[in-house]
Motif scaffolding. Structure first.
Motif, PDB file in Angstrom:
ATOM      1  N   LEU A   1      24.399  38.822  -3.256  1.00 48.99           N
ATOM      2  CA  LEU A   1      23.900  39.830  -4.183  1.00 48.99           C
ATOM      3  C   LEU A   1      22.595  39.373  -4.840  1.00 48.99           C
ATOM      4  N   ALA A   2      22.513  38.082  -5.156  1.00 48.19           N
ATOM      5  CA  ALA A   2      21.343  37.564  -5.863  1.00 48.19           C
ATOM      6  C   ALA A   2      20.111  37.497  -4.978  1.00 48.19           C
ATOM      7  N   THR A   3      20.299  37.309  -3.694  1.00 51.75           N
ATOM      8  CA  THR A   3      19.157  37.103  -2.799  1.00 51.75           C
ATOM      9  C   THR A   3      18.162  38.252  -2.840  1.00 51.75           C
ATOM     10  N   PRO A   4      18.580  39.503  -2.601  1.00 46.95           N
ATOM     11  CA  PRO A   4      17.602  40.596  -2.643  1.00 46.95           C
ATOM     12  C   PRO A   4      17.162  40.959  -4.055  1.00 46.95           C
ATOM     13  N   LEU A   5      17.953  40.569  -5.053  1.00 40.53           N
ATOM     14  CA  LEU A   5      17.598  40.898  -6.436  1.00 40.53           C
ATOM     15  C   LEU A   5      16.640  39.879  -7.050  1.00 40.53           C
ATOM     16  N   GLY A   6      16.470  38.753  -6.396  1.00 39.37           N
ATOM     17  CA  GLY A   6      15.664  37.691  -6.984  1.00 39.37           C
ATOM     18  C   GLY A   6      16.320  37.121  -8.223  1.00 39.37           C
ATOM     19  N   ALA A   7      17.651  37.129  -8.253  1.00 37.52           N
ATOM     20  CA  ALA A   7      18.390  36.693  -9.436  1.00 37.52           C
ATOM     21  C   ALA A   7      18.724  35.209  -9.369  1.00 37.52           C
ATOM     22  N   ARG A   8      18.912  34.621 -10.530  1.00 37.55           N
ATOM     23  CA  ARG A   8      19.325  33.225 -10.643  1.00 37.55           C
ATOM     24  C   ARG A   8      20.829  33.168 -10.874  1.00 37.55           C
ATOM     25  N   LEU A   9      21.484  32.162 -10.289  1.00 40.98           N
ATOM     26  CA  LEU A   9      22.904  31.955 -10.508  1.00 40.98           C
ATOM     27  C   LEU A   9      23.131  30.879 -11.554  1.00 40.98           C
ATOM     28  N   VAL A  10      24.091  31.124 -12.431  1.00 40.37           N
ATOM     29  CA  VAL A  10      24.552  30.110 -13.378  1.00 40.37           C
ATOM     30  C   VAL A  10      26.011  29.842 -13.044  1.00 40.37           C
ATOM     31  N   LEU A  11      26.280  28.684 -12.452  1.00 35.69           N
ATOM     32  CA  LEU A  11      27.645  28.329 -12.095  1.00 35.69           C
ATOM     33  C   LEU A  11      28.328  27.689 -13.291  1.00 35.69           C
ATOM     34  N   LEU A  12      29.508  28.197 -13.617  1.00 36.02           N
ATOM     35  CA  LEU A  12      30.256  27.673 -14.763  1.00 36.02           C
ATOM     36  C   LEU A  12      31.629  27.216 -14.296  1.00 36.02           C
TER      37      LEU A  12
END
Length: 274
Positions: free
Chosen positions: A25-36
């Protein structure tokens, strides 16, 4: 403002599936992941007594998280929280302001709903924040292209945390279908009214594709949503959760809880404003 996704992980299979989905999901959105990862050290955490949680000390957790982050194809950071999951998530949300909380759902189909206590249900009652729940064995559609949004036909507005989801919808440019479940004999009128209410929230303002409507006749709204939200037809189902539906004593009987517990398609829950 750049999009970010807060992903809960405990290194189990369902969490890994949620991370895969969030990454796609993040790839095309250019989003950053925060793993918790939350170190479950609260004495009142029931899952400590079930043996479901991996027995890892903090250095091992840090090593595992760093290894995951280093191999992700999108920007990501990792954090370790302590205590109750709901408290750790609330702290991470205050600091990172993610667009979504993403987590996996364990397989509880053989357990009566009244006996199920999952992180997703706890967060729905306490976080009041957009939450994407990935069921067991779900696969991302790189990214979701067919979204089913269930609307009950009553007016609603989005709370401030959910407003960023408009950006997500616009970035995905997916095919959106607004679903209305009713026992009424005039389904076309009901579906059209539900669509108009959804459009008034601004969720669909920047969508390029035409919006479809779908009406299901069912006595139980949750059954109607689950019947419509089949993996062969939709990649994501969106629910509008009103405060009264997940703060009452019969929470496990609410539409949101029923769909979260039994959907074979990832579920995005958007909290409505009070």
């Amino acid at each position: 403002m750049a999009l970010s996704l807060l992903v809960l992980t405990d290194f189990l299979k369902t969490a890994n599936q949620a991370l895969d989905y969030a990454t796609d999901l993040a790839t095309p959105l250019g989003a950053r992941l925060v793993l918790l990862h939350v170190h479950r050290d609260s004495l009142i955490d029931p899952e400590l007594l079930t043996g479901k949680l991996p027995d890892l000390d903090q250095p091992a957790v840090e090593l595992a998280l760093n290894g995951i982050v280093a191999n992700l194809p999108v920007p990501a950071v990792a954090e370790i929280g302590h205590g109750r999951v709901t408290d750790a998530v609330a702290d991470a949300v205050r600091r990172h302001h993610p667009t979504l909380i993403v987590l996996g759902r364990p397989n509880t189909e053989d357990t009566p709903d009244e006996l199920v206590s999952t992180t997703a249900l706890d967060l729905l009652r306490t976080a009041l924040y957009p939450m994407l729940v990935v069921p067991p064995n779900a696969h991302a559609a790189n990214p979701p292209r067919r979204i089913l949004l269930a609307a009950d036909g009553e007016d609603f507005s989005l709370g401030q945390p959910a407003e960023a989801v408009r950006d997500l919808f616009a970035a995905l440019q997916a095919e959106l279908t607004v679903l209305h479940v009713t026992e009424n004999t005039d389904p076309d009128e009901n579906a059209a009214a539900a669509l108009q209410i959804v459009q008034q929230t601004g969720l669909t303002a920047d969508l390029a594709l035409p919006i479809r409507t779908l009406n299901m006749n069912a006595t139980d709204p949750a059954d109607g949503i689950l019947d419509a939200a089949r993996p062969e037809d939709f990649d994501l189902v969106v629910l509008i959760a009103r405060p009264r539906s997940f703060l009452g004593e019969l929470f496990h009987h609410s539409v949101s809880a029923q769909v979260l517990l039994h959907s074979n398609v990832p579920v995005l829950v958007l909290p409505a404003a009070e």
